[in-house]
Enzyme design. Structure first.
Site, PDB file in Angstrom:
ATOM      1  N   ASN A 104      -5.362  -7.184   7.319  1.00  0.00           N
ATOM      2  CA  ASN A 104      -5.613  -6.027   6.464  1.00  0.00           C
ATOM      3  C   ASN A 104      -6.287  -4.933   7.299  1.00  0.00           C
ATOM      4  O   ASN A 104      -6.398  -5.048   8.522  1.00  0.00           O
ATOM      5  CB  ASN A 104      -6.508  -6.459   5.292  1.00  0.00           C
TER       6      ASN A 104
ATOM      7  N   ASN B 103     -12.034  -2.086   0.009  1.00  0.00           N
ATOM      8  CA  ASN B 103     -12.258  -0.958  -0.888  1.00  0.00           C
ATOM      9  C   ASN B 103     -12.526  -1.321  -2.344  1.00  0.00           C
ATOM     10  O   ASN B 103     -12.668  -0.448  -3.187  1.00  0.00           O
ATOM     11  CB  ASN B 103     -11.062  -0.001  -0.808  1.00  0.00           C
ATOM     12  N   THR B 104     -12.564  -2.622  -2.656  1.00  0.00           N
ATOM     13  CA  THR B 104     -12.974  -3.091  -3.977  1.00  0.00           C
ATOM     14  C   THR B 104     -14.268  -3.877  -3.800  1.00  0.00           C
ATOM     15  O   THR B 104     -14.270  -4.879  -3.088  1.00  0.00           O
ATOM     16  CB  THR B 104     -11.895  -3.980  -4.616  1.00  0.00           C
TER      17      THR B 104
ATOM     18  N   ASN C  76      -8.342   4.669   4.598  1.00  0.00           N
ATOM     19  CA  ASN C  76      -8.153   4.784   3.151  1.00  0.00           C
ATOM     20  C   ASN C  76      -9.240   4.019   2.422  1.00  0.00           C
ATOM     21  O   ASN C  76      -9.739   3.006   2.897  1.00  0.00           O
ATOM     22  CB  ASN C  76      -6.755   4.291   2.746  1.00  0.00           C
TER      23      ASN C  76
ATOM     24  N   SER D 110      -9.129  -6.628   1.056  1.00  0.00           N
ATOM     25  CA  SER D 110      -9.302  -5.180   1.056  1.00  0.00           C
ATOM     26  C   SER D 110     -10.783  -4.844   1.090  1.00  0.00           C
ATOM     27  O   SER D 110     -11.577  -5.435   0.353  1.00  0.00           O
ATOM     28  CB  SER D 110      -8.668  -4.561  -0.189  1.00  0.00           C
TER      29      SER D 110
ATOM     30  N   GLY E 117       0.803  -1.215   0.000  1.00  0.00           N
ATOM     31  CA  GLY E 117       0.000   0.000   0.000  1.00  0.00           C
ATOM     32  C   GLY E 117       0.834   1.262   0.000  1.00  0.00           C
ATOM     33  O   GLY E 117       0.423   2.283  -0.555  1.00  0.00           O
ATOM     34  N   MET E 118       2.015   1.211   0.612  1.00  0.00           N
ATOM     35  CA  MET E 118       2.868   2.392   0.658  1.00  0.00           C
ATOM     36  C   MET E 118       3.529   2.638  -0.697  1.00  0.00           C
ATOM     37  O   MET E 118       3.591   3.779  -1.167  1.00  0.00           O
ATOM     38  CB  MET E 118       3.940   2.212   1.737  1.00  0.00           C
TER      39      MET E 118
ATOM     40  N   PHE F 157      -7.226   0.060  -4.923  1.00  0.00           N
ATOM     41  CA  PHE F 157      -6.218  -0.577  -5.780  1.00  0.00           C
ATOM     42  C   PHE F 157      -5.782   0.322  -6.937  1.00  0.00           C
ATOM     43  O   PHE F 157      -5.663  -0.100  -8.084  1.00  0.00           O
ATOM     44  CB  PHE F 157      -6.731  -1.907  -6.358  1.00  0.00           C
TER      45      PHE F 157
ATOM     46  N   LYS G  37      -3.541 -12.880   2.437  1.00  0.00           N
ATOM     47  CA  LYS G  37      -3.760 -11.785   3.386  1.00  0.00           C
ATOM     48  C   LYS G  37      -5.216 -11.789   3.819  1.00  0.00           C
ATOM     49  O   LYS G  37      -6.130 -11.757   2.974  1.00  0.00           O
ATOM     50  CB  LYS G  37      -3.393 -10.441   2.760  1.00  0.00           C
TER      51      LYS G  37
END
Length: 347
Positions: A240, A180-181, A111, A178, A63-64, A115, A211
């Site tokens: 996560n 966020n998807t 956040n 994640s 992610g970074m 992706f 993960k």
């Protein structure tokens, strides 16, 4: 400089940092002097995990540096490894801005990036260049699916990304957790995960990890563990970001997305304790890591490696050195001569 970055919008600060580190990373001679000052090279910190050797157990979480832009800089700053991504087979912009929020009062981030990345092929080109420098620095690659790919086509997305990146990563992580998807976390469920792992495990001989989300029940974690063992995966990355909002002070707590940082610490430790009983899977712990005490606690609980993201954002560029120096002091205080003394045999 670190304080100045906090005066900027979080995503602008992130992008500016990556641009600077990318410029630095691409100029090898410029890395050597700061690396000598910042890196903690000590054989007591060396770790072996899923057949790989790591100079120390502290890694940069996915992610970074999604697009593998600054790998040389992460090495010079003192990390023992870095995980790039999440990478998808095709480039995508991610979710609309604003999508990254600092919860300073809570030492946390939210956040909903979605992706955003330049795609597997661009990352592969950068990784190929980095490999030519022959630094002792393992790199993991975190894989995901494109947003517009339906769940029934998810396995093909992961396969395509893996095929492009397989020559250049040291290990690979399947990101099915994640928040966020849309629909992605469905891939953690038994039938979907079973099919995904059955397709991905034969696609590489390199270490393959899963993960998992902190929001899974213990029963769901058991199912994921069973399938990982069934298909011969090497490990789990736990955890996560979370959709929970545990007693947050910041007015930004209402923002949608995944929460990371200090509020995630308790759940990350709870999941690690639960998974530590598992034989045959190497554990990588992430979530709420803020100092050497956090790393030491997780290593003693059974994690072989520990990753950081939000703690590094708040801790600044000297964070890896402070953590590793502190870790050595904690080891000395408890009479531990080498991290190898903590190892429990795991595949």
């Amino acid at each position: 400089m670190h304080r100045l970055l906090f005066a900027l919008d979080p995503e602008e600060a992130h992008e500016l940092t990556l641009r600077l580190l990318s410029f630095w990373s691409e100029r090898g001679p410029l890395l050597e002097v700061p690396a000598k000052l910042l890196r903690v090279e000590d054989s007591r910190l060396e770790v072996e995990a899923f057949g790989l050797r790591f100079p120390n157990p502290l890694g940069l979480a996915a992610g970074m540096d999604k697009d593998a832009r600054a790998l040389g800089a992460w090495w010079a700053l003192g990390f023992g490894f870095a995980e790039v991504g999440t990478l998808t087979p095709r480039p995508q912009e991610g979710n609309p801005r604003p999508r990254l929020f600092r919860l300073v009062e809570d030492h946390a981030l939210i956040n909903r990036m979605g992706f955003n990345n330049q795609g597997a092929e661009e990352a592969a080109r950068r990784l190929k260049r980095f490999r030519k420098r022959k630094l002792r620095f393992p790199v993991g690659v975190n894989l995901g699916k494109n947003r517009d790919t339906p769940l029934e086509g998810a396995a093909e997305d992961y396969q395509r990304a893996l095929q492009v990146l397989e020559p250049y990563g040291d290990y690979f992580v399947l990101n099915v957790s994640s928040p966020n998807t849309p629909g992605l976390r469905t891939l953690q469920e038994g039938p979907f995960l079973d099919e995904l792992l059955s397709r991905l495990r034969p696609a590489t001989r390199k270490p393959l990890l899963l993960k998992v989300a902190p929001d899974l029940t213990f029963e769901a974690l058991d199912e994921a563990v069973e399938l990982c063992l069934k298909h011969g995966l090497e490990g789990l990355v736990a955890v996560n970001t979370t959709l929970e909002r545990p007693n947050l002070k910041s007015p930004l707590a209402k923002e949608a997305g995944g929460l990371s940082g200090r509020p995630l610490k308790e759940r990350a430790l709870e999941v690690l304790r639960y998974l530590s009983r598992v034989e045959g899977l190497t554990l990588v712990s992430v979530g709420g890591v803020e100092g050497p005490e956090d790393v030491w606690e997780r290593l003693k609980l059974g994690a072989r490696l520990v990753q950081v993201y939000t703690g590094f954002v708040y801790g600044g560029p000297l964070f890896p050195r402070r953590v590793l120096k502190g870790l050595l002091k904690l080891m000395e205080a408890e009479g531990v001569r080498s991290l190898k003394e903590l190892w429990v045999p795991r595949r």
